[in-house]
Motif scaffolding. Sequence first.
Motif, PDB file in Angstrom:
ATOM      1  N   PRO A 403       0.652  -1.205  -0.128  1.00  0.00           N
ATOM      2  CA  PRO A 403       0.013  -0.020  -0.163  1.00  0.00           C
ATOM      3  C   PRO A 403       0.847   1.087   0.020  1.00  0.00           C
ATOM      4  CG  PRO A 403      -0.782  -1.656   1.551  1.00  0.00           C
ATOM      5  CD  PRO A 403       0.470  -2.372   1.070  1.00  0.00           C
ATOM      6  N   GLU A 404       2.003   1.250   0.562  1.00  0.00           N
ATOM      7  CA  GLU A 404       2.988   2.332   0.524  1.00  0.00           C
ATOM      8  C   GLU A 404       3.256   2.970  -0.665  1.00  0.00           C
ATOM      9  OE1 GLU A 404       3.957  -0.656   2.595  1.00  0.00           O
ATOM     10  OE2 GLU A 404       2.406   0.270   3.959  1.00  0.00           O
ATOM     11  N   SER A 405       3.693   2.019  -1.728  1.00  0.00           N
ATOM     12  CA  SER A 405       4.071   2.145  -3.063  1.00  0.00           C
ATOM     13  C   SER A 405       3.167   2.014  -4.396  1.00  0.00           C
ATOM     14  CB  SER A 405       5.470   1.635  -3.210  1.00  0.00           C
ATOM     15  OG  SER A 405       5.311   0.445  -2.963  1.00  0.00           O
ATOM     16  N   SER A 406       2.077   1.340  -4.180  1.00  0.00           N
ATOM     17  CA  SER A 406       1.420   0.772  -5.185  1.00  0.00           C
ATOM     18  C   SER A 406       0.840   1.863  -6.057  1.00  0.00           C
ATOM     19  CB  SER A 406       0.617  -0.456  -4.796  1.00  0.00           C
ATOM     20  OG  SER A 406      -0.383   0.229  -3.761  1.00  0.00           O
ATOM     21  N   GLU A 407       0.861   1.501  -7.407  1.00  0.00           N
ATOM     22  CA  GLU A 407      -0.172   2.493  -8.255  1.00  0.00           C
ATOM     23  C   GLU A 407      -0.220   1.676  -9.643  1.00  0.00           C
ATOM     24  OE1 GLU A 407       2.096   6.172  -9.753  1.00  0.00           O
ATOM     25  OE2 GLU A 407       3.673   5.575  -8.188  1.00  0.00           O
ATOM     26  N   PHE A 408      -1.449   2.274 -10.043  1.00  0.00           N
ATOM     27  CA  PHE A 408      -1.801   1.605 -11.396  1.00  0.00           C
ATOM     28  C   PHE A 408      -2.308   2.717 -12.360  1.00  0.00           C
ATOM     29  CE2 PHE A 408      -5.131  -0.574 -13.761  1.00  0.00           C
ATOM     30  CZ  PHE A 408      -4.419  -1.141 -14.742  1.00  0.00           C
ATOM     31  N   ASP A 409      -2.010   3.049 -13.385  1.00  0.00           N
ATOM     32  CA  ASP A 409      -2.379   4.071 -14.419  1.00  0.00           C
ATOM     33  C   ASP A 409      -3.232   3.419 -15.331  1.00  0.00           C
ATOM     34  OD1 ASP A 409      -0.781   5.692 -12.794  1.00  0.00           O
ATOM     35  OD2 ASP A 409       0.651   6.060 -14.451  1.00  0.00           O
ATOM     36  N   MET A 410      -4.519   4.157 -15.815  1.00  0.00           N
ATOM     37  CA  MET A 410      -5.412   3.910 -16.605  1.00  0.00           C
ATOM     38  C   MET A 410      -5.546   5.267 -17.361  1.00  0.00           C
ATOM     39  SD  MET A 410      -8.092   1.945 -14.306  1.00  0.00           S
ATOM     40  CE  MET A 410      -7.446   2.591 -12.538  1.00  0.00           C
ATOM     41  N   PRO A 411      -4.724   5.384 -18.608  1.00  0.00           N
ATOM     42  CA  PRO A 411      -5.026   6.634 -19.419  1.00  0.00           C
ATOM     43  C   PRO A 411      -6.053   6.637 -20.300  1.00  0.00           C
ATOM     44  CG  PRO A 411      -3.181   5.173 -20.136  1.00  0.00           C
ATOM     45  CD  PRO A 411      -3.915   4.302 -19.091  1.00  0.00           C
ATOM     46  N   ASP A 412      -6.592   7.618 -20.490  1.00  0.00           N
ATOM     47  CA  ASP A 412      -7.276   8.086 -21.779  1.00  0.00           C
ATOM     48  C   ASP A 412      -6.852   8.855 -22.589  1.00  0.00           C
ATOM     49  OD1 ASP A 412      -8.073  10.538 -20.753  1.00  0.00           O
ATOM     50  OD2 ASP A 412     -10.025   9.803 -19.957  1.00  0.00           O
ATOM     51  N   GLU A 413      -7.476   9.499 -23.578  1.00  0.00           N
ATOM     52  CA  GLU A 413      -6.800  10.361 -24.597  1.00  0.00           C
ATOM     53  C   GLU A 413      -6.310  11.855 -23.780  1.00  0.00           C
ATOM     54  OE1 GLU A 413      -5.709   9.613 -27.495  1.00  0.00           O
ATOM     55  OE2 GLU A 413      -7.174   7.924 -27.953  1.00  0.00           O
ATOM     56  N   LYS A 414      -7.025  12.097 -22.908  1.00  0.00           N
ATOM     57  CA  LYS A 414      -6.580  13.262 -22.258  1.00  0.00           C
ATOM     58  C   LYS A 414      -5.968  13.255 -20.956  1.00  0.00           C
ATOM     59  CE  LYS A 414      -9.791  16.016 -25.012  1.00  0.00           C
ATOM     60  NZ  LYS A 414     -11.290  16.118 -24.818  1.00  0.00           N
ATOM     61  N   THR A 415      -6.305  12.621 -20.021  1.00  0.00           N
ATOM     62  CA  THR A 415      -6.087  12.523 -18.644  1.00  0.00           C
ATOM     63  C   THR A 415      -5.639  11.204 -18.230  1.00  0.00           C
ATOM     64  OG1 THR A 415      -8.204  12.190 -17.865  1.00  0.00           O
ATOM     65  CG2 THR A 415      -7.623  14.326 -17.784  1.00  0.00           C
ATOM     66  N   THR A 416      -5.264  10.824 -17.077  1.00  0.00           N
ATOM     67  CA  THR A 416      -4.833   9.463 -16.440  1.00  0.00           C
ATOM     68  C   THR A 416      -5.619   9.139 -15.011  1.00  0.00           C
ATOM     69  OG1 THR A 416      -2.712   9.337 -17.609  1.00  0.00           O
ATOM     70  CG2 THR A 416      -3.190   7.995 -15.806  1.00  0.00           C
ATOM     71  N   LEU A 417      -6.278   8.217 -15.054  1.00  0.00           N
ATOM     72  CA  LEU A 417      -6.844   7.868 -13.882  1.00  0.00           C
ATOM     73  C   LEU A 417      -6.045   6.687 -12.995  1.00  0.00           C
ATOM     74  CD1 LEU A 417      -9.414   7.614 -11.640  1.00  0.00           C
ATOM     75  CD2 LEU A 417     -10.241   5.683 -13.095  1.00  0.00           C
ATOM     76  N   LYS A 418      -5.549   7.319 -11.909  1.00  0.00           N
ATOM     77  CA  LYS A 418      -4.479   6.571 -11.138  1.00  0.00           C
ATOM     78  C   LYS A 418      -5.365   6.110  -9.785  1.00  0.00           C
ATOM     79  CE  LYS A 418      -0.527   8.420 -10.428  1.00  0.00           C
ATOM     80  NZ  LYS A 418       0.513   7.502 -11.215  1.00  0.00           N
ATOM     81  N   ILE A 419      -5.151   4.700  -9.694  1.00  0.00           N
ATOM     82  CA  ILE A 419      -5.331   4.140  -8.439  1.00  0.00           C
ATOM     83  C   ILE A 419      -4.147   3.852  -7.330  1.00  0.00           C
ATOM     84  CG2 ILE A 419      -7.637   3.302  -8.772  1.00  0.00           C
ATOM     85  CD1 ILE A 419      -6.519   0.256  -8.858  1.00  0.00           C
ATOM     86  N   SER A 420      -4.010   4.044  -6.234  1.00  0.00           N
ATOM     87  CA  SER A 420      -2.922   3.508  -5.526  1.00  0.00           C
ATOM     88  C   SER A 420      -3.086   3.015  -4.173  1.00  0.00           C
ATOM     89  CB  SER A 420      -2.068   4.921  -5.259  1.00  0.00           C
ATOM     90  OG  SER A 420      -2.812   6.126  -4.710  1.00  0.00           O
ATOM     91  N   GLU A 421      -2.228   3.061  -3.245  1.00  0.00           N
ATOM     92  CA  GLU A 421      -2.417   2.377  -1.971  1.00  0.00           C
ATOM     93  C   GLU A 421      -3.125   0.904  -2.002  1.00  0.00           C
ATOM     94  OE1 GLU A 421      -3.783   5.492   0.804  1.00  0.00           O
ATOM     95  OE2 GLU A 421      -2.721   6.899  -0.375  1.00  0.00           O
ATOM     96  N   PHE A 422      -3.059   0.178  -2.836  1.00  0.00           N
ATOM     97  CA  PHE A 422      -3.742  -1.065  -2.780  1.00  0.00           C
ATOM     98  C   PHE A 422      -2.599  -2.131  -2.498  1.00  0.00           C
ATOM     99  CE2 PHE A 422      -2.726  -0.279  -7.122  1.00  0.00           C
ATOM    100  CZ  PHE A 422      -1.848  -1.303  -7.503  1.00  0.00           C
ATOM    101  N   GLN A 423      -3.078  -3.303  -1.984  1.00  0.00           N
ATOM    102  CA  GLN A 423      -1.992  -4.349  -1.208  1.00  0.00           C
ATOM    103  C   GLN A 423      -1.806  -5.422  -2.464  1.00  0.00           C
ATOM    104  OE1 GLN A 423      -5.363  -4.327  -0.652  1.00  0.00           O
ATOM    105  NE2 GLN A 423      -6.171  -6.020   0.426  1.00  0.00           N
ATOM    106  N   ARG A 424      -1.066  -6.280  -1.779  1.00  0.00           N
ATOM    107  CA  ARG A 424      -0.779  -7.277  -2.850  1.00  0.00           C
ATOM    108  C   ARG A 424      -1.827  -8.495  -2.678  1.00  0.00           C
ATOM    109  NH1 ARG A 424       5.285 -10.653  -2.918  1.00  0.00           N
ATOM    110  NH2 ARG A 424       4.564 -12.055  -4.499  1.00  0.00           N
ATOM    111  N   PHE A 425      -2.144  -8.700  -3.841  1.00  0.00           N
ATOM    112  CA  PHE A 425      -3.409  -9.591  -3.973  1.00  0.00           C
ATOM    113  C   PHE A 425      -3.015 -11.133  -4.305  1.00  0.00           C
ATOM    114  CE2 PHE A 425      -5.291  -5.511  -5.632  1.00  0.00           C
ATOM    115  CZ  PHE A 425      -5.868  -5.285  -4.607  1.00  0.00           C
ATOM    116  N   ILE A 426      -1.694 -11.439  -4.825  1.00  0.00           N
ATOM    117  CA  ILE A 426      -1.288 -12.656  -4.848  1.00  0.00           C
ATOM    118  C   ILE A 426       0.112 -12.924  -4.255  1.00  0.00           C
ATOM    119  CG2 ILE A 426      -0.576 -14.463  -6.781  1.00  0.00           C
ATOM    120  CD1 ILE A 426      -2.206 -13.073  -8.917  1.00  0.00           C
ATOM    121  N   LYS A 427      -0.187 -13.888  -3.287  1.00  0.00           N
ATOM    122  CA  LYS A 427       1.046 -14.088  -2.678  1.00  0.00           C
ATOM    123  C   LYS A 427       1.394 -15.597  -2.860  1.00  0.00           C
ATOM    124  CE  LYS A 427      -0.507 -11.093   1.512  1.00  0.00           C
ATOM    125  NZ  LYS A 427      -2.230 -11.083   1.388  1.00  0.00           N
TER     126      LYS A 427
END
Lengths: 448, 146
Positions: A403-427
């Motif tokens: 959660p301290e460092s995670s991020e995931f970007d979903m760009p569209d033509e103009k902007t980028t939707l970013k989600i972050s602070e998620f945990q590891r889902f597969i251990k």
Amino acid sequence: METNASEPKLPLADIQGLILRGYNMATVRHFILRIDNADGAKRFIGNLVSGDGETSPQITTAAWWDKKPNYCLNIGFTYNGLEALKLQGDFSLRSDHFEPFKQGAAARGAKIGDEGESAPEHWQGKLGTDEVHILLSVYAQDSNVLESISGSLRSLFRQGEAIHELSHFDGAQLPDNRVHFGYRDGIAQPTIEGVPTVRQLPDKQKVAPAYYFVLIEDDDSSYEVPTPDRLWMNGSFVAFRVLEQDVAGFENLLQQQADKISPEMLAAKMCGRWRNGVPLALSPDTDTKLPEEQLNNFDYSDDRKGVKCPVGSHIRRTNPRNSDQIQGLVETRRIVRRGMPYGPPYDPHSPDDGIKRGLLGMFICTRLDLQFEFIMEEWVNKSEFSGFLSNNSKDPLLGNNSPESSEFDMPDEKTTLKISEFQRFIKTRGGAYCFLPSITGLKYIANN
Amino acid sequence: MQNLLNFIVPIAAPVEENYKALKELLQTLDGHREIFDEIGTVHFARFLFLEKDTTSTNEVYTQLALFTVYDGDFETYIDDFVVKVNDLFNALLKHLEGGEAVIPVNKNLTAFTEYVRKYDRKEEHSYRAYPNLTVQEIKAKFPTEN
């Protein structure tokens, strides 16, 4: 039956079946075994390839079958396992191309993200210890057959106290080939030169030379088959992985972000496919079903930035499909994937049921370092390979996120939707690097 | 992360013959441009000849040099180069001191890597305006410059 290319003709009856074909069986049991008596273990191995199915279950090869068998059986050895067999003569792997196999999965864990809770010291069923010598996998049409074959094998283990069962891991298919996260799995596999298939999905990617999956002599390969030939030729390597999936955590994330993006769209963006298997590259806005033959027939050449399918999504990271948009080549990193879920299906009405569920994965190739480990190290857990990823971002599903460092970007033509602070889902709950000898190789082991 | 390679290797004897062969081979490198684009880790690469042979009446040089700036670890991507330009590597090595021992490169990757390391000179000083930008990041920002 189609053949992908005329050359080379692989000796299918000498190659273990799971390397070249998906069995599509209902259940699997992976036995984790220790060799206590080398001579007794050699007798056990010899019986597996004797051709006498009355004495012992038989190893399944890649030879064509007219009628699907009730069970399939395959065997792999760790490097410690080969040593425990006390083979006569030198079988050492001088080339450092095979160093990951020699070192073993535990020693290589940190390199590929098996850290923290996923570190080898926490692995289950003795995996990661020097005691693990054999991975024996039984695939069966139903649980009755699985138990029957398991019973036969267990009585053979006990003969001469040769083989000790350290643990076993059971898996079973979920409906529609889904994994616990709800995605349809197993759609994309490399098309391998010279391998006959019943139904090969059209694939925009190049046909892959067989030497990436089976140890054969080929002028173009980056290895020489080790000696003795009879042991190594037509064999392969597998990374066996026990991967626990945090479905409740994943579904929570989807709901937490619902004010920004619909849960199903976020699930699709993180994977690169809708949960029904339709790829975003072909259908970025809707999960309306596509014909089966389209599901693996795409690339990202018209989507450099990842507007349709995020560059950081799971399937685009683990197979970027287009070499011109990343560091290095895609064609040298292909692997065969075989997986089966374990644990009961996730019930959204009781998300905190405390039951462990995940995937028993087999990742098959001839260069663990250049293929399996490269994918995990460079593509899953780093971002430098692409110019379109946030620094230090990782695969949102498979990556070693925190959660301290995670991020995931979903760009569209103009902007980028970013989600972050998620945990590891597969251990990672376990792993083993094994060699899958040919039938000739197994007979060599039995007689040496 | 950018890395530097300063590979300077003596040309094998007979030097004049091998120098001429190398000079011809290097003329063909433009034909490999797409391969380097595809692998996408090399910022700059320049081949040049060093150390004129003072004993020869013709224009002959005694060393081949390759100076390059590239992304990632050498070992991580060298296999990809070998997949694509194994024949070129083999052809060049034939004319370089000690090169015969690592031919064919694709079957001698470890020895080839050691060979390159052996002749890689450490620079006394270097300057890079953007040491952390990769080829891929630059291409992502400026796609029309490809």
